[in-house]
Design an enzyme around this catalytic site. Structure first.
Site, short mmCIF file in Angstrom:
data_model
loop_
_atom_site.label_atom_id
_atom_site.label_comp_id
_atom_site.label_asym_id
_atom_site.label_seq_id
_atom_site.Cartn_x
_atom_site.Cartn_y
_atom_site.Cartn_z
N ARG A 14 -5.20 0.80 -13.06
CA ARG A 14 -3.84 1.05 -12.58
C ARG A 14 -3.12 -0.22 -12.15
O ARG A 14 -3.63 -1.01 -11.37
CB ARG A 14 -3.87 2.05 -11.42
CG ARG A 14 -2.50 2.49 -10.95
CD ARG A 14 -2.61 3.55 -9.90
NE ARG A 14 -3.11 4.80 -10.46
CZ ARG A 14 -3.81 5.70 -9.77
NH1 ARG A 14 -4.12 5.45 -8.51
NH2 ARG A 14 -4.20 6.81 -10.33
N ARG A 36 -10.29 -5.46 -13.97
CA ARG A 36 -9.07 -6.14 -13.52
C ARG A 36 -9.27 -7.64 -13.74
O ARG A 36 -10.12 -8.26 -13.12
CB ARG A 36 -8.79 -5.88 -12.04
CG ARG A 36 -8.47 -4.43 -11.72
CD ARG A 36 -7.91 -4.27 -10.32
NE ARG A 36 -7.83 -2.88 -9.94
CZ ARG A 36 -6.83 -2.06 -10.28
NH1 ARG A 36 -5.83 -2.53 -11.00
NH2 ARG A 36 -6.83 -0.81 -9.89
N ASN A 45 0.82 -1.20 0.00
CA ASN A 45 0.00 0.00 0.00
C ASN A 45 0.86 1.26 0.00
O ASN A 45 0.58 2.23 -0.72
CB ASN A 45 -0.91 0.02 1.23
CG ASN A 45 -2.05 -0.98 1.15
OD1 ASN A 45 -2.30 -1.57 0.09
ND2 ASN A 45 -2.74 -1.18 2.24
N HIS A 67 -15.11 -3.96 0.29
CA HIS A 67 -15.14 -3.38 -1.05
C HIS A 67 -16.55 -3.10 -1.55
O HIS A 67 -16.72 -2.52 -2.61
CB HIS A 67 -14.43 -4.35 -2.02
CG HIS A 67 -14.00 -3.74 -3.31
ND1 HIS A 67 -14.63 -4.02 -4.52
CD2 HIS A 67 -13.01 -2.87 -3.60
CE1 HIS A 67 -14.03 -3.35 -5.49
NE2 HIS A 67 -13.06 -2.64 -4.97
N TYR A 103 -12.04 -10.04 -1.19
CA TYR A 103 -12.74 -8.76 -1.17
C TYR A 103 -14.21 -9.02 -0.87
O TYR A 103 -14.79 -9.97 -1.37
CB TYR A 103 -12.68 -8.07 -2.54
CG TYR A 103 -11.34 -7.50 -2.95
CD1 TYR A 103 -10.16 -7.86 -2.31
CD2 TYR A 103 -11.26 -6.60 -4.01
CE1 TYR A 103 -8.94 -7.34 -2.72
CE2 TYR A 103 -10.04 -6.06 -4.42
CZ TYR A 103 -8.89 -6.44 -3.77
OH TYR A 103 -7.68 -5.93 -4.17
N HIS A 150 -15.49 1.59 -15.37
CA HIS A 150 -15.36 0.94 -14.07
C HIS A 150 -16.60 0.14 -13.70
O HIS A 150 -16.64 -0.54 -12.68
CB HIS A 150 -15.08 2.02 -13.01
CG HIS A 150 -14.58 1.51 -11.70
ND1 HIS A 150 -15.31 1.60 -10.54
CD2 HIS A 150 -13.42 0.90 -11.37
CE1 HIS A 150 -14.63 1.07 -9.54
NE2 HIS A 150 -13.48 0.63 -10.01
N ARG A 175 -14.11 2.55 4.12
CA ARG A 175 -12.92 1.74 4.34
C ARG A 175 -11.64 2.57 4.44
O ARG A 175 -10.85 2.39 5.34
CB ARG A 175 -12.76 0.70 3.24
CG ARG A 175 -11.65 -0.30 3.53
CD ARG A 175 -11.32 -1.13 2.31
NE ARG A 175 -10.46 -0.41 1.38
CZ ARG A 175 -10.56 -0.48 0.04
NH1 ARG A 175 -11.51 -1.20 -0.49
NH2 ARG A 175 -9.74 0.18 -0.73
#
Length: 694
Positions: A412, A382, A56, A599, A475, A442, A571
């Site tokens: 990303r 992803r 992170n 998530h 998640y 997205h 979160r």
């Protein structure tokens, strides 16, 4: 048009009403770090939290710090709602990050590693090498390491090399002359990325125990052997972090080709952080800072491996991990009938990872082989070329189905993988599009078109998370499987919007960014304000990953002032300042950091007892609401709605173990169970609930 029109938002934020997003994000990383100290967690899970914190923090420097530095270089004045100058933010981040990194290695060196030794697990660093290890290490070095290592002397003909982002390197001080009679005093030794960062020692040296030696220790032990005839007087590991953000022009003609060019430059972006072994002399740290054009505040002295993100070894001691559990497949989908028959009769709500991701894959598999299925359309944000979903889509295309994949190449750090996915699907015969330039796609959507008799019937999956089976195990996310005509029609229209060109379409049930979602959220907040002003019960619960959008924050402040009760489960980043007198007294903000990464994006509005519930792919951030294609879908089935309210929201508001609360002074405090109060963990309760139902 709603009868409730949002107020004209002229609210002016300042640091008194808006928490800086970078500082808030860093506070989230500290909450992750705190999990490594949680004595209720198994040791290897605590070590894993240290590694997650490292990853992170790497991304935080690569993207957020790099962005701040770029703004300072351009002499741009901060336009963030908090109004704090970038230089001040960077200074505050540096102070907090240095403290956090020091705490990270203190936990590693004085808690995790010593306790692991009680289980015969050891990670051997240079200072831990014993005499009995040396012969084996020597053999391993000369056979496995020396042939692939390239030492680089620093002299007029060998300038300081370009070092790859986050690569492990050594700076070496030398005495003596080389084969050409040159007096060389410094050298750089990059550690090849092809080599494992940890090597298991053979059983004959450990008695079968899990003992691992770090690659850095092996290289350090034999560093002089890389410079024949010379003596290494010092060897110090270091790592440089670089700007890894990508920038694409709006007028690119081939987004895939442009991304490939950008990816090659990511490895050598501007330096933003230097990590260096703590024992390196100051003269060397000054030298490296100069080479990377960094300030002393950007130097991090490390008491251990500088590449902790790759620290986890490949071994399994079940007692040192969380107790495994089996995700549940809804009973109605375990029958030997086709998923199409089930969905024709009822909607299915999946709550991952407590519910299995298998039904989503099952839908695609059956669609790929069903002769009546004509078309499959899916967004991919992803995913990997080896993922089962991608392989099934390719198979469907080869089977003659009309497969359309909307792939977001700019996800990303997944850009390269997504280009590979796009190539694979195109080769299989699928139609691949990359969404809209300037707007990341997205949204999480699957649309299956099936011929049933003389009619075409549509089957849809909408989700809050990515189509990634691995993520679905760690998640928390919601997914809705439905055949509701109005929702299916909306999804169809959004796919048309993404693959074709035309005017903005009117949707029946879905809200979507960047068009209607932000306005709709403002209207929903305004409706709660009207109910509160009329003396009725008014309640908002929002569960998102991040809350930064200034107008929504201002609207929530106004709702609080009107008497609306507001619970925010955020979160990571939260720029709203709760519990401020006469501003946000009715707002509570909490964050859940536990075994799984929270998530889900869920929006709840009491709405005079109607209980409006929405799931979405969007966080409450400007980028999600204005710069991305997002979907927000209502949950209207009473049973499913109740399920989300009870287990996806209220359940998390009861957590007194993994919950943190944000105070008005920007401090996050871990919530403690009151005297006599039973411990309650929301995630564990969901695990147990699903196992009981099974």
């Amino acid at each position: 048009m709603s009868q409730y029109m949002p107020f004209q938002n002229d609210f002016q934020h300042s640091s008194a009403t808006y928490i800086n997003r970078e500082l808030s994000l860093l506070e989230f990383h500290k909450r992750v770090l705190a999990q490594a100290k949680n004595e209720n967690y198994p040791l290897l899970e605590r070590l894993n939290f240290l590694i997650i914190f490292s990853k992170n923090l790497d991304e935080f420097f690569e993207i957020r710090i790099a962005g701040l530095m770029k703004q300072i270089d351009l002499k741009n004045i901060s336009n963030a709602p908090d109004g704090i100058p970038n230089e001040i933010i960077l200074q505050q981040i540096s102070e907090t990050a240095h403290q956090a990194v020091a705490e990270q290695y203190e936990i590693l060196n004085y808690t995790i590693l010593p306790q692991l030794q009680h289980y015969s697990v050891r990670f051997i660093q240079y200072q831990d090498i014993l005499e009995k290890h040396k012969a084996w290490i020597k053999q391993y070095f000369f056979k496995q390491i020396q042939p692939v290592v390239t030492p680089i002397s620093l002299d007029p003909s060998h300038p300081f090399p370009r070092l790859v982002n986050k690569s492990l390197n050594f700076i070496v001080t030398l005495q003596g002359k080389d084969a050409f009679g040159r007096q060389i005093e410094l050298a750089i030794v990059p550690a090849p990325r092809s080599l494992p960062r940890m090597v298991r020692l053979p059983d004959e040296l450990t008695g079968g125990a899990e003992h691992y030696i770090l690659l850095s220790a092996i290289i350090h032990q034999h560093i002089s052997d890389l410079f024949p005839g010379m003596t290494a007087t010092g060897c110090y590991q270091f790592r440089v972090t670089r700007n890894a953000d990508l920038s694409l022009s709006q007028d690119v003609t081939d987004i895939a080709l442009a991304l490939k060019d950008e990816l090659s430059s990511r490895r050598f972006g501007r330096a933003v952080r230097l990590e260096l072994g703590s024992k390196a002399p100051e003269a060397l740290s000054d030298y490296l800072l100069q080479q990377f054009d960094l300030e002393p505040s950007q130097l991090y002295r490390i008491e251990g491996p500088v590449n902790l993100a790759r620290f986890m070894a490949d071994f399994d001691i079940p007692s040192l991990h969380f107790k495994p559990f089996q995700p549940l497949i809804p009973k109605v989908l375990r029958q030997p009938q086709r998923i199409f028959d089930v969905l024709s009769k009822q909607d299915i709500l999946l709550h991952h990872p407590f519910d299995s991701f298998v039904p989503v894959i099952q839908l695609l598999k059956q669609a790929a082989h069903d002769p009546n299925v004509l078309a499959i359309k899916q967004t991919l944000y992803r995913s990997g070329a080896q993922s089962e979903i991608v392989q099934v889509l390719a198979e469907a295309a080869r089977n003659g189905k009309e497969v359309t994949a909307v792939i977001e190449l700019r996800a990303r750090f997944d850009e390269e993988s997504n280009i590979e996915v796009a190539n694979l699907l195109q080769e299989a015969g699928a139609v691949v599009v990359y969404g809209i330039v300037g707007y990341k796609t997205h949204a999480k959507m699957i649309l299956v078109v099936r011929r049933e008799g003389k009619q075409l019937k549509r089957y849809v999956h909408l989700g809050t998370g990515n189509y990634h089976a691995g993520n679905a195990k760690i998640y928390t996310d919601y997914g809705l499987l439905t055949t509701q005509e109005d929702i299916c029609e909306d999804v169809h229209k959004i796919f048309q919007e993404l693959t074709g060109m035309g005017r903005l379409v009117q949707l029946q049930k879905l809200q979507h960014a960047p068009f209607t979602l932000h306005q709709h959220l403002l209207e929903l907040i305004e409706q709660e304000i009207h109910f509160a002003q009329a003396g009725k019960a008014a309640h908002i619960i929002i569960k998102v990953n991040a809350l930064t959008e200034a107008k929504l924050i201002a609207a929530l402040y106004r709702a609080s002032q009107a008497g609306v009760k507001i619970d925010l489960i955020v979160r990571s980043i939260c720029c709203l300042r709760p519990q401020v007198k006469e501003l946000s007294e009715n707002i509570q903000v909490r964050s859940i950091v536990g075994r799984f990464l929270e998530h889900t994006r869920v929006y709840y509005f009491h709405h005079a007892g109607e209980n409006k519930v929405y799931c979405a792919s969007a966080d409450w951030m400007g980028r999600n609401l204005f710069s991305r294609v997002e979907t927000c879908f209502p949950i209207e089935n009473k049973k499913l709605k109740k399920q989300i309210i009870e287990f996806g929201l209220l359940n998390y508001l009861k957590d007194n173990v993994n919950a943190w609360q944000l105070n008005a002074d920007e401090q996050w405090q871990q919530i403690q169970a009151k005297d006599g109060e039973a411990l309650f963990m929301a995630q564990q309760q969901l695990i147990e609930r699903h196992q009981f139902e099974d």
